[in-house]
Design a protein around this motif. Structure first.
Motif, PDB file in Angstrom:
ATOM      1  N   LYS A   1       0.847  -1.200   0.000  1.00 16.69           N
ATOM      2  CA  LYS A   1       0.000   0.000   0.000  1.00 16.69           C
ATOM      3  C   LYS A   1       0.878   1.244   0.000  1.00 16.69           C
ATOM      4  O   LYS A   1       1.833   1.337   0.770  1.00 16.69           O
ATOM      5  CB  LYS A   1      -0.917  -0.025   1.209  1.00 16.69           C
ATOM      6  CG  LYS A   1      -1.863  -1.222   1.123  1.00 16.69           C
ATOM      7  CD  LYS A   1      -3.031  -1.097   2.030  1.00 16.69           C
ATOM      8  CE  LYS A   1      -3.977  -2.261   1.733  1.00 16.69           C
ATOM      9  NZ  LYS A   1      -5.011  -2.427   2.709  1.00 16.69           N
TER      10      LYS A   1
ATOM     11  N   ILE B   1       1.356   1.563   5.250  1.00 20.15           N
ATOM     12  CA  ILE B   1       2.003   2.344   4.175  1.00 20.15           C
ATOM     13  C   ILE B   1       3.518   2.205   4.285  1.00 20.15           C
ATOM     14  O   ILE B   1       4.129   2.646   5.257  1.00 20.15           O
ATOM     15  CB  ILE B   1       1.610   3.848   4.259  1.00 20.15           C
ATOM     16  CG1 ILE B   1       0.105   4.028   4.073  1.00 20.15           C
ATOM     17  CG2 ILE B   1       2.391   4.685   3.248  1.00 20.15           C
ATOM     18  CD1 ILE B   1      -0.412   3.779   2.668  1.00 20.15           C
TER      19      ILE B   1
ATOM     20  N   ILE C   1      -1.169   9.258   7.130  1.00 16.76           N
ATOM     21  CA  ILE C   1      -0.245   8.442   6.323  1.00 16.76           C
ATOM     22  C   ILE C   1       0.938   7.997   7.181  1.00 16.76           C
ATOM     23  O   ILE C   1       1.325   6.825   7.176  1.00 16.76           O
ATOM     24  CB  ILE C   1       0.248   9.263   5.098  1.00 16.76           C
ATOM     25  CG1 ILE C   1      -0.934   9.587   4.179  1.00 16.76           C
ATOM     26  CG2 ILE C   1       1.359   8.531   4.353  1.00 16.76           C
ATOM     27  CD1 ILE C   1      -0.640  10.588   3.080  1.00 16.76           C
TER      28      ILE C   1
ATOM     29  N   LYS D   1      -3.427   3.766  -1.379  1.00 16.17           N
ATOM     30  CA  LYS D   1      -4.385   3.853  -0.272  1.00 16.17           C
ATOM     31  C   LYS D   1      -4.804   5.307  -0.010  1.00 16.17           C
ATOM     32  O   LYS D   1      -5.955   5.562   0.319  1.00 16.17           O
ATOM     33  CB  LYS D   1      -3.777   3.239   0.989  1.00 16.17           C
ATOM     34  CG  LYS D   1      -4.745   3.179   2.172  1.00 16.17           C
ATOM     35  CD  LYS D   1      -4.241   2.325   3.316  1.00 16.17           C
ATOM     36  CE  LYS D   1      -5.250   2.281   4.453  1.00 16.17           C
ATOM     37  NZ  LYS D   1      -4.748   1.541   5.614  1.00 16.17           N
TER      38      LYS D   1
ATOM     39  N   ALA E   1       1.151   5.756  -0.643  1.00 18.21           N
ATOM     40  CA  ALA E   1       0.450   7.046  -0.591  1.00 18.21           C
ATOM     41  C   ALA E   1       1.093   7.988  -1.591  1.00 18.21           C
ATOM     42  O   ALA E   1       2.311   7.929  -1.816  1.00 18.21           O
ATOM     43  CB  ALA E   1       0.551   7.631   0.816  1.00 18.21           C
TER      44      ALA E   1
ATOM     45  N   LYS F   1       9.783   4.461   6.176  1.00 15.62           N
ATOM     46  CA  LYS F   1       8.995   4.348   4.941  1.00 15.62           C
ATOM     47  C   LYS F   1       9.831   4.908   3.792  1.00 15.62           C
ATOM     48  O   LYS F   1      10.469   5.957   3.955  1.00 15.62           O
ATOM     49  CB  LYS F   1       7.696   5.166   5.067  1.00 15.62           C
ATOM     50  CG  LYS F   1       6.760   4.692   6.189  1.00 15.62           C
ATOM     51  CD  LYS F   1       5.539   5.619   6.253  1.00 15.62           C
ATOM     52  CE  LYS F   1       4.721   5.427   7.524  1.00 15.62           C
ATOM     53  NZ  LYS F   1       3.963   4.180   7.605  1.00 15.62           N
TER      54      LYS F   1
END
Ligand code: HSE
Length: 402
Positions: A3, A68, A62, A38, A5, A93
């Motif tokens: 997923k 994520i 997020i 997402k 963003a 991330k």
């Protein structure tokens, strides 16, 4: 399922969403997992948009969502984009971006965080849009020494110069057309004064030197002083004029970096890279010269590079694939010592004085020209500037030869 963003639902952001939708099956096959958007972060609402339900306004959602693992930062700027990127990387991330200003300014710091957190800060789309130059230097040419890079890295100015050359059109008139067509921004300064190309060559110079090259310290000239009279002389000599961004690295590791208009032979590999296209010539110790060309801007070409970075992150979880450069400032070479030939356009009345001042120069005569044109022999930048100062306002324009 992976997923992701998307931060910013503008031209590039909507391109990333469209590409992931259209090529979803291909991406799943290659990554081994489905890639699903997402969230889309934007300040605006998009009523009626097919992705309306994914739009959010709060970045915290997020950041706090452990599902994520990859973000696409395509919002631009160095304010919120910097904060969001840093926070995401600190949280482990990965971030994929097209934001050249941010990479040029804070790339070293952000790459160091990615390395420490075993994630990635990827920026293929930040230089020359869809042309695969970052990955090429980072991994394909890993065993070679890249000695220099010369590129047409700004599509807007290349469009303007191509029109000026082919239609004998005035700079101001073509700039207005480019704005009407949406190529040039309403405030075109970053493009026409060479700042955009400067940020892009700063990133390549960072990669070549392994150290930080401050984009504000790059010798930068734009295209706003180029006239149809310059193009007439270039044509008479079988040449053209392009805004080039150049970086060469000496054996001692010092870098000479410049953005400026150059006159170059029409048959030079970059001489016929026209309109909004970008072109890059890379010179390596073992490979020799290699050329890259294609679309350096635009929704889908740029999205193609961002999405490829997403794939790289998805296929290498927990592994940093981008080599970082140090935050230490790169040693910059003395640009006044650099040698080149110059084209000089002067008032016709100064012809004899110019021929005497630039001994050994070759006149170039354009049909119907009011001014006098010359090509100087190769000389150091500081010697050239000193002679131009002596000649004063007789010098109307000067352009380096490639
Ligand atoms: N303004 C840029 C150009 C957009 O004209 O190339 C892509 O970075």
């Amino acid at each position: 399922m992976i997923k992701i963003a998307v931060l910013g639902y503008g031209t590039v952001g909507s391109g990333v969403v469209e590409l992931i939708e259209r090529n979803g099956a291909l991406l799943k096959e290659r990554a081994g997992e489905e890639i699903v958007i997402k969230y889309i972060l934007d300040l605006r609402d998009f009523p009626g948009d097919p992705y309306e339900d994914k739009i959010i306004h709060d970045y915290g959602t997020i950041l706090e969502d452990s599902q994520i693992s990859i973000l696409c930062e395509v919002m631009g700027g160095v304010g919120a984009a910097y904060r969001f990127t840093k926070q995401a990387l600190e949280a482990g991330k990965s971030v994929c971006t097209s934001n050249k200003e941010l990479v040029a300014k804070h790339g070293a710091e952000l790459l160091a965080i990615a390395e420490r957190m075993h994630c990635n800060y990827m920026f293929e789309a930040s230089v020359a849009g869809g042309i695969p130059i970052i990955r090429t230097i980072n991994s394909v040419l890993l065993a070679d020494r890249v000695e220099s890079v010369t590129g047409i890295l700004n599509g807007t100015t290349n469009y303007i110069l191509t029109k000026m050359e082919k239609e004998n059109a005035d700079y101001g008139e073509v700039l207005r057309q480019a704005q009407e067509l949406g190529y040039a921004e309403r405030n075109p300064e970053a493009d026409v004064e060479g700042l955009d190309a400067g940020r892009k060559i700063a990133i390549l110079a960072d990669m070549l030197t392994g150290k930080n090259v401050d984009p504000d310290k790059i010798a930068t000239e734009g295209i706003s002083k180029i006239t149809t009279a310059d193009f007439a002389c270039a044509k008479a000599a079988g040449m053209t004029i392009k805004l080039l961004a150049r970086c060469s690295v000496s054996e001692d590791g010092s870098a000479c970096v410049r953005v400026a208009p150059y006159m170059l032979a029409l048959e030079h590999p970059l001489g016929r890279v026209d309109d909004v296209f970008n072109g890059i010539q890379v010179t390596c110790g073992m490979l020799g010269d290699a050329l890259f060309g294609g679309k350096g801007a635009g929704k889908l070409p740029t999205a193609s590079a961002v999405a490829a970075d997403v794939m790289d992150c998805a296929m290498h979880p927990g592994k940093t694939v981008m080599r970082a450069w140090s935050e230490e400032a790169a040693v910059m070479g003395d640009m006044t010592e650099m040698k080149s030939r110059f084209f000089v356009r002067t008032k016709a009345s100064a012809r004899d004085a110019v021929l005497e001042a630039f001994a050994g120069s070759t006149p170039v005569t354009a049909e119907g020209a009011e001014d006098a044109g010359f090509f100087t022999p190769a000389m150091r930048e500081r010697e050239f500037q000193a002679i131009c100062s002596q000649l004063g306002d007789a010098v109307l324009n000067r352009i380096r030869l490639l």
